[in-house]
Design a protein around this motif. Structure first.
Motif, PDB file in Angstrom:
ATOM      1  N   UNK A 188       0.830  -1.201   0.000  1.00  0.00           N
ATOM      2  CA  UNK A 188       0.000   0.000   0.000  1.00  0.00           C
ATOM      3  C   UNK A 188       0.870   1.259   0.000  1.00  0.00           C
ATOM      4  N   UNK A 189       1.987   1.190   0.705  1.00  0.00           N
ATOM      5  CA  UNK A 189       2.913   2.320   0.721  1.00  0.00           C
ATOM      6  C   UNK A 189       3.487   2.544  -0.677  1.00  0.00           C
ATOM      7  N   UNK A 190       3.779   1.441  -1.374  1.00  0.00           N
ATOM      8  CA  UNK A 190       4.306   1.553  -2.732  1.00  0.00           C
ATOM      9  C   UNK A 190       3.259   2.120  -3.687  1.00  0.00           C
ATOM     10  N   UNK A 191       1.982   1.709  -3.478  1.00  0.00           N
ATOM     11  CA  UNK A 191       0.896   2.254  -4.301  1.00  0.00           C
ATOM     12  C   UNK A 191       0.767   3.756  -4.072  1.00  0.00           C
ATOM     13  N   UNK A 192       0.764   4.157  -2.799  1.00  0.00           N
ATOM     14  CA  UNK A 192       0.685   5.591  -2.477  1.00  0.00           C
ATOM     15  C   UNK A 192       1.888   6.338  -3.039  1.00  0.00           C
ATOM     16  N   UNK A 193       3.055   5.676  -2.992  1.00  0.00           N
ATOM     17  CA  UNK A 193       4.261   6.289  -3.558  1.00  0.00           C
ATOM     18  C   UNK A 193       4.121   6.515  -5.051  1.00  0.00           C
ATOM     19  N   UNK A 194       3.489   5.542  -5.754  1.00  0.00           N
ATOM     20  CA  UNK A 194       3.266   5.696  -7.186  1.00  0.00           C
ATOM     21  C   UNK A 194       2.367   6.876  -7.495  1.00  0.00           C
ATOM     22  N   UNK A 195       1.322   7.049  -6.673  1.00  0.00           N
ATOM     23  CA  UNK A 195       0.419   8.194  -6.850  1.00  0.00           C
ATOM     24  C   UNK A 195       1.171   9.505  -6.630  1.00  0.00           C
ATOM     25  N   UNK A 196       2.012   9.567  -5.589  1.00  0.00           N
ATOM     26  CA  UNK A 196       2.783  10.773  -5.298  1.00  0.00           C
ATOM     27  C   UNK A 196       3.745  11.095  -6.435  1.00  0.00           C
ATOM     28  N   UNK A 197       4.361  10.052  -6.999  1.00  0.00           N
ATOM     29  CA  UNK A 197       5.296  10.265  -8.107  1.00  0.00           C
ATOM     30  C   UNK A 197       4.574  10.860  -9.308  1.00  0.00           C
ATOM     31  N   UNK A 198       3.363  10.357  -9.594  1.00  0.00           N
ATOM     32  CA  UNK A 198       2.608  10.870 -10.730  1.00  0.00           C
ATOM     33  C   UNK A 198       2.114  12.296 -10.486  1.00  0.00           C
TER      34      UNK A 198
END
Length: 273
Positions: free
Chosen positions: A105-115
């Motif tokens: 979930x942290x990685x998913x949130x990280x992907x959103x932040x990167x975008x």
């Protein structure tokens, strides 16, 4: 209930269940085909609308996974499993799964932040988490880098969104640095003049900011000269390698020696006592 009735009931149940299995397999195959077509159509639409490539790869991955989950829920319903009970069980297990998959979930949130904040995009050349390469894909969980020797490096988005990223492609121009050595006793002014001449011959090197050449240090075996110039990012490596070659060829022509590490050994005769 007679034995014949039991046998008939078993046969009918088997036939019904077999039909459900066959239908489920058929729907799975058809569903996979539909998902691939939807994915293809989505890619074409995003390409036509010129959607950012980083966002495109992220959405492709997200939509594909979502559609696969929906397909699996439909198949479970066809097999006779109560989907409402299944969804309730799934929801009740959500907290436990969330804790177990906190990293995901942290990685998913990280992907959103990167975008959202775009520290890098697809095609950028970056250095992060001890790896260097070109961003090939930004997925919902991971980012895929291609190294200069064509290895695929997969890095979790969580660590990328919170770690230090060196994005070499972010700016259009870069400074190029060299350190050239000449032997002790060689004429430094002559070496500096020659380096500046070589720089002026290359029209790709900017005149503003002006090239910088200075005696930086007195090493153990050489007098070290620091050289700094500015150029377009696309010309970085060509200029770097070409000036190395020019200096190596032209220094000896001007009587300038490029030293290498060496050690002087002094031998003394000692009288026998």
């Amino acid at each position: 209930m007679s034995l014949g009735d039991i046998i008939d009931s078993v046969i009918k149940g088997t036939i019904t269940f077999g039909f459900k299995i066959a239908l489920a397999i058929f729907l799975f195959v058809v569903g996979k085909w539909i998902i691939s077509k939807v994915e293809s159509l989505m890619v074409k639409i995003m390409e036509k609308r010129k959607v950012d490539l980083s966002l495109r790869t992220f959405l492709e991955s997200l939509v594909k996974i979502t559609m696969m989950i929906i397909l699996l829920i439909i198949i479970i319903g066809i097999l006779g499993i109560n989907t409402s009970s299944f969804l309730a069980l799934f929801a009740s297990a959500g907290v436990a799964v969330g804790m177990a998959l906190s990293g995901t979930l942290q990685n998913f949130a990280g992907g959103v932040m990167i975008l959202l904040f775009k520290p890098y995009e697809v095609g950028d050349f970056i250095e992060a988490q001890g790896q260097i390469g070109t961003v090939k894909q930004i997925q919902i969980i991971n980012t895929v880098l291609n190294t200069v020797d064509n290895k695929a490096i997969i890095i979790p988005n969580g660590s990328l969104s919170t770690g230090i990223i060196n994005n070499y492609s972010k700016e259009g121009i870069r400074r190029i640095d060299w350190t050239f050595g000449i032997a002790y006793g060689n004429d430094y002014d002559q070496a500096k003049k020659l380096i500046l001449e070589l720089i002026s011959e290359d029209k790709r090197i900017f005149t503003s900011p002006a090239p910088f050449v200075a005696l930086s240090s007195l090493g153990e075996s050489s007098v070290n000269i620091t050289v700094r110039v500015w150029a377009n990012l696309s010309d970085y490596w060509d200029i770097f390698f070409e000036l190395n070659e020019k200096v190596y060829k032209r220094f000896p022509e001007k009587g300038l020696n490029i030293p290498f590490p060496q050690m002087d050994v002094h031998l003394y005769n000692t009288p026998n006592t």
